[in-house]
Design a protein around this motif. Structure first.
Motif, PDB file in Angstrom:
ATOM      1  N   ASN A  85      54.378  10.471  35.124  1.00  0.00           N
ATOM      2  CA  ASN A  85      53.161   9.654  35.114  1.00  0.00           C
ATOM      3  C   ASN A  85      52.394   9.906  33.820  1.00  0.00           C
ATOM      4  N   PHE A  86      51.284   9.210  33.648  1.00  0.00           N
ATOM      5  CA  PHE A  86      50.547   9.279  32.393  1.00  0.00           C
ATOM      6  C   PHE A  86      49.987  10.678  32.116  1.00  0.00           C
ATOM      7  N   VAL A  87      49.518  11.357  33.154  1.00  0.00           N
ATOM      8  CA  VAL A  87      48.942  12.687  32.940  1.00  0.00           C
ATOM      9  C   VAL A  87      50.016  13.676  32.523  1.00  0.00           C
ATOM     10  N   GLU A  88      51.165  13.685  33.217  1.00  0.00           N
ATOM     11  CA  GLU A  88      52.263  14.575  32.855  1.00  0.00           C
ATOM     12  C   GLU A  88      52.793  14.257  31.461  1.00  0.00           C
ATOM     13  N   SER A  89      52.877  12.974  31.140  1.00  0.00           N
ATOM     14  CA  SER A  89      53.348  12.568  29.820  1.00  0.00           C
ATOM     15  C   SER A  89      52.369  12.992  28.737  1.00  0.00           C
ATOM     16  N   SER A  90      51.059  12.879  29.017  1.00  0.00           N
ATOM     17  CA  SER A  90      50.056  13.331  28.054  1.00  0.00           C
ATOM     18  C   SER A  90      50.188  14.817  27.791  1.00  0.00           C
ATOM     19  N   ALA A  91      50.456  15.573  28.847  1.00  0.00           N
ATOM     20  CA  ALA A  91      50.605  17.019  28.710  1.00  0.00           C
ATOM     21  C   ALA A  91      51.791  17.369  27.817  1.00  0.00           C
ATOM     22  N   MET A  92      52.948  16.746  28.075  1.00  0.00           N
ATOM     23  CA  MET A  92      54.141  17.033  27.279  1.00  0.00           C
ATOM     24  C   MET A  92      53.989  16.495  25.858  1.00  0.00           C
ATOM     25  N   ALA A  93      53.316  15.353  25.727  1.00  0.00           N
ATOM     26  CA  ALA A  93      53.106  14.774  24.394  1.00  0.00           C
ATOM     27  C   ALA A  93      52.295  15.705  23.508  1.00  0.00           C
ATOM     28  N   LYS A  94      51.348  16.423  24.109  1.00  0.00           N
ATOM     29  CA  LYS A  94      50.531  17.332  23.303  1.00  0.00           C
ATOM     30  C   LYS A  94      51.364  18.459  22.710  1.00  0.00           C
ATOM     31  N   VAL A  95      52.339  18.966  23.478  1.00  0.00           N
ATOM     32  CA  VAL A  95      53.190  20.047  22.972  1.00  0.00           C
ATOM     33  C   VAL A  95      54.045  19.536  21.813  1.00  0.00           C
ATOM     34  N   GLY A 106      36.443  18.386  21.323  1.00  0.00           N
ATOM     35  CA  GLY A 106      36.752  17.078  21.886  1.00  0.00           C
ATOM     36  C   GLY A 106      38.040  17.091  22.682  1.00  0.00           C
ATOM     37  N   ALA A 107      39.060  17.811  22.205  1.00  0.00           N
ATOM     38  CA  ALA A 107      40.357  17.859  22.888  1.00  0.00           C
ATOM     39  C   ALA A 107      40.259  18.542  24.245  1.00  0.00           C
ATOM     40  N   ARG A 108      39.519  19.622  24.319  1.00  0.00           N
ATOM     41  CA  ARG A 108      39.373  20.330  25.597  1.00  0.00           C
ATOM     42  C   ARG A 108      38.636  19.462  26.616  1.00  0.00           C
ATOM     43  N   LEU A 109      37.601  18.763  26.163  1.00  0.00           N
ATOM     44  CA  LEU A 109      36.886  17.854  27.060  1.00  0.00           C
ATOM     45  C   LEU A 109      37.785  16.703  27.500  1.00  0.00           C
ATOM     46  N   GLY A 110      38.585  16.175  26.554  1.00  0.00           N
ATOM     47  CA  GLY A 110      39.484  15.077  26.885  1.00  0.00           C
ATOM     48  C   GLY A 110      40.550  15.477  27.880  1.00  0.00           C
ATOM     49  N   ALA A 111      41.136  16.654  27.700  1.00  0.00           N
ATOM     50  CA  ALA A 111      42.159  17.132  28.631  1.00  0.00           C
ATOM     51  C   ALA A 111      41.584  17.327  30.029  1.00  0.00           C
ATOM     52  N   ARG A 112      40.391  17.901  30.106  1.00  0.00           N
ATOM     53  CA  ARG A 112      39.761  18.102  31.411  1.00  0.00           C
ATOM     54  C   ARG A 112      39.449  16.768  32.084  1.00  0.00           C
ATOM     55  N   THR A 113      38.997  15.802  31.289  1.00  0.00           N
ATOM     56  CA  THR A 113      38.689  14.483  31.838  1.00  0.00           C
ATOM     57  C   THR A 113      39.940  13.820  32.394  1.00  0.00           C
ATOM     58  N   ALA A 114      41.043  13.869  31.635  1.00  0.00           N
ATOM     59  CA  ALA A 114      42.292  13.252  32.073  1.00  0.00           C
ATOM     60  C   ALA A 114      42.822  13.912  33.340  1.00  0.00           C
ATOM     61  N   LEU A 115      42.765  15.246  33.394  1.00  0.00           N
ATOM     62  CA  LEU A 115      43.252  15.953  34.573  1.00  0.00           C
ATOM     63  C   LEU A 115      42.388  15.659  35.797  1.00  0.00           C
ATOM     64  N   LYS A 116      41.091  15.510  35.584  1.00  0.00           N
ATOM     65  CA  LYS A 116      40.181  15.253  36.690  1.00  0.00           C
ATOM     66  C   LYS A 116      40.275  13.815  37.180  1.00  0.00           C
ATOM     67  N   ARG A 117      40.351  12.864  36.255  1.00  0.00           N
ATOM     68  CA  ARG A 117      40.337  11.449  36.627  1.00  0.00           C
ATOM     69  C   ARG A 117      41.714  10.924  37.042  1.00  0.00           C
ATOM     70  N   GLY A 118      42.781  11.499  36.521  1.00  0.00           N
ATOM     71  CA  GLY A 118      44.112  11.084  36.933  1.00  0.00           C
ATOM     72  C   GLY A 118      44.740   9.986  36.089  1.00  0.00           C
ATOM     73  N   ALA A 119      45.954   9.573  36.507  1.00  0.00           N
ATOM     74  CA  ALA A 119      46.764   8.637  35.732  1.00  0.00           C
ATOM     75  C   ALA A 119      46.111   7.264  35.582  1.00  0.00           C
ATOM     76  N   GLY A 120      45.373   6.816  36.608  1.00  0.00           N
ATOM     77  CA  GLY A 120      44.739   5.501  36.524  1.00  0.00           C
ATOM     78  C   GLY A 120      43.721   5.437  35.403  1.00  0.00           C
ATOM     79  N   PHE A 121      42.939   6.506  35.258  1.00  0.00           N
ATOM     80  CA  PHE A 121      41.953   6.574  34.179  1.00  0.00           C
ATOM     81  C   PHE A 121      42.643   6.584  32.823  1.00  0.00           C
ATOM     82  N   VAL A 122      43.718   7.369  32.698  1.00  0.00           N
ATOM     83  CA  VAL A 122      44.451   7.443  31.436  1.00  0.00           C
ATOM     84  C   VAL A 122      45.012   6.080  31.059  1.00  0.00           C
ATOM     85  N   ARG A 123      45.485   5.340  32.058  1.00  0.00           N
ATOM     86  CA  ARG A 123      46.026   4.006  31.794  1.00  0.00           C
ATOM     87  C   ARG A 123      44.960   3.091  31.198  1.00  0.00           C
TER      88      ARG A 123
END
Length: 257
Positions: free
Chosen positions: A174-184, A218-235
Motif C-alpha cells: 500500500n502507499f504507506v508501506e511503499s513510502s517507507a521503503m521508498a525512503k530507504v 519537515g520529514a519527521r512531521l511528514g512521516a508521522r502524518t502519513a503513518l497516522k492518516r494512512g494510505a487514503g491520505f497519502v493517495r
C-alpha cells in the motif's frame, strides 16, 4: 546571500521535507528555490546542495517509518545498494548533461502516474497478502535501483513519487508501506549523488546543512502524518503533489530560469 533568501530556503526545505516524506517530490521545490537564491551558481551546485539537505530528511523519514511499519528488507537492502551506485553514475552524467533534457520525460511520466492513480481508485489502498515472486522483485529492483536511481543522480525531481508508484505496482504494497521503503532507497540515491557532487566541489555546505536541519524537521512531521492518516491520505497528497509538479515543470518552459 541575504538573510531574506536564506530564511526563504529554510522554509522551503521544511516544506519539501514534509512533502518528500509523504509522497516524494521535495526536490522539485528545493532545486528551483536554490537556483533563485543563488542565481550565479551552476545547476550542479543546486543539485549537490539539494542532495545534502535531502539525504538528511529522507534518512530521518526512513527511520521514523521503519519503527512503525513493516519493511521488506530482503528487497529493500539490495535495491538501495544498487540505487546508490546508479545515482552516483547519474550525478557524473549530470555534470555534463543539462537537466532541461529530462523535463519533458519527467512530465510525461508524471502524467501517466496521475492518470493511473485517478483511474484506479483502489490502487495503493490495499496490501496484497501474498509475497511477490522473484521475477517481480527483480523487475522492481531493476526499475527502482538502476533506472530511477540513475535518474535521481542526473536530475532528481519526483524520484520519491516514482519509487512509491513502482513499489505499489510491482510489490503490491500500500502507499504507506511503499513510502517507507521508498525512503530507504531514496536515501541511497541521495548518498550516491551527494558523494559525486561533494568530490567535484558542487555543494554549498553551510547553506545545505542549514536546509538539512529544516528538511529533517519537515520529514519527521511528514512521516508521522502519513503513518497516522494512512494510505487514503497519502493517495490524496500524491495526486495534489503530482499535479503541482507537472504545473511547475510546465512553468519552466513559460518562464525559464
Amino acid at each position: 546571500m541575504d538573510w531574506e533568501s536564506l530564511i526563504g530556503l529554510l522554509v522551503v526545505a521544511a516544506a519539501a521535507g514534509w512533502i518528500d516524506a509523504v509522497v516524494g517530490g521535495g526536490g522539485l521545490i528545493q532545486i528551483p528555490a536554490l537556483m533563485l537564491a543563488v542565481p550565479a551558481a551552476s545547476p550542479a551546485i543546486a543539485l549537490g546542495t539539494n542532495k545534502l539537505a535531502a539525504i538528511c530528511g529522507t534518512t530521518s523519514a526512513a527511520i521514523s517509518y521503519s519503527r512503525r511499519t513493516k519493511l521488506n528488507w530482503r528487497w529493500v537492502a539490495p535495491t538501495a545498494a544498487t540505487a546508490t551506485v546508479s545515482a552516483g553514475l547519474g550525478a557524473i552524467a549530470a555534470l555534463s548533461i543539462p537537466g532541461s533534457y529530462f523535463r519533458p520525460v519527467t512530465m510525461a511520466l508524471l502524467l501517466l502516474v496521475l492518470g493511473f492513480v485517478i483511474l484506479r481508485p483502489s490502487f495503493g489502498l490495499v496490501t496484497d497478502t501474498e509475497e511477490p515472486d522473484r521475477r517481480r522483485m527483480a523487475i522492481a529492483t531493476l526499475l527502482c535501483g538502476v533506472v530511477i536511481g540513475f535518474y535521481d543522480g542526473v536530475f532528481g525531481p519526483g524520484t520519491g513519487t516514482f519509487l512509491i508508484i513502482s513499489m505499489v505496482a510491482l510489490l503490491a504494497t500500500n502507499f504507506v508501506e511503499s513510502s517507507a521503503m521508498a525512503k530507504v532507497v531514496n536515501a541511497g540515491t541521495n548518498l550516491g549523488a551527494l558523494t559525486v557532487f561533494a568530490v567535484e566541489g558542487q555543494v554549498l555546505w553551510k547553506v545545505g546543512l542549514g536546509m538539512a536541519v529544516c528538511n529533517v524537521i519537515g520529514a519527521r512531521l511528514g512521516a508521522r502524518t502519513a503513518l497516522k492518516r494512512g494510505a487514503g491520505f497519502v493517495r490524496i497528497v500524491l495526486v495534489v503533489v503530482v499535479v503541482g509538479m507537472v504545473l511547475r515543470l510546465a512553468s519552466l518552459y513559460i518562464w525559464p530560469q
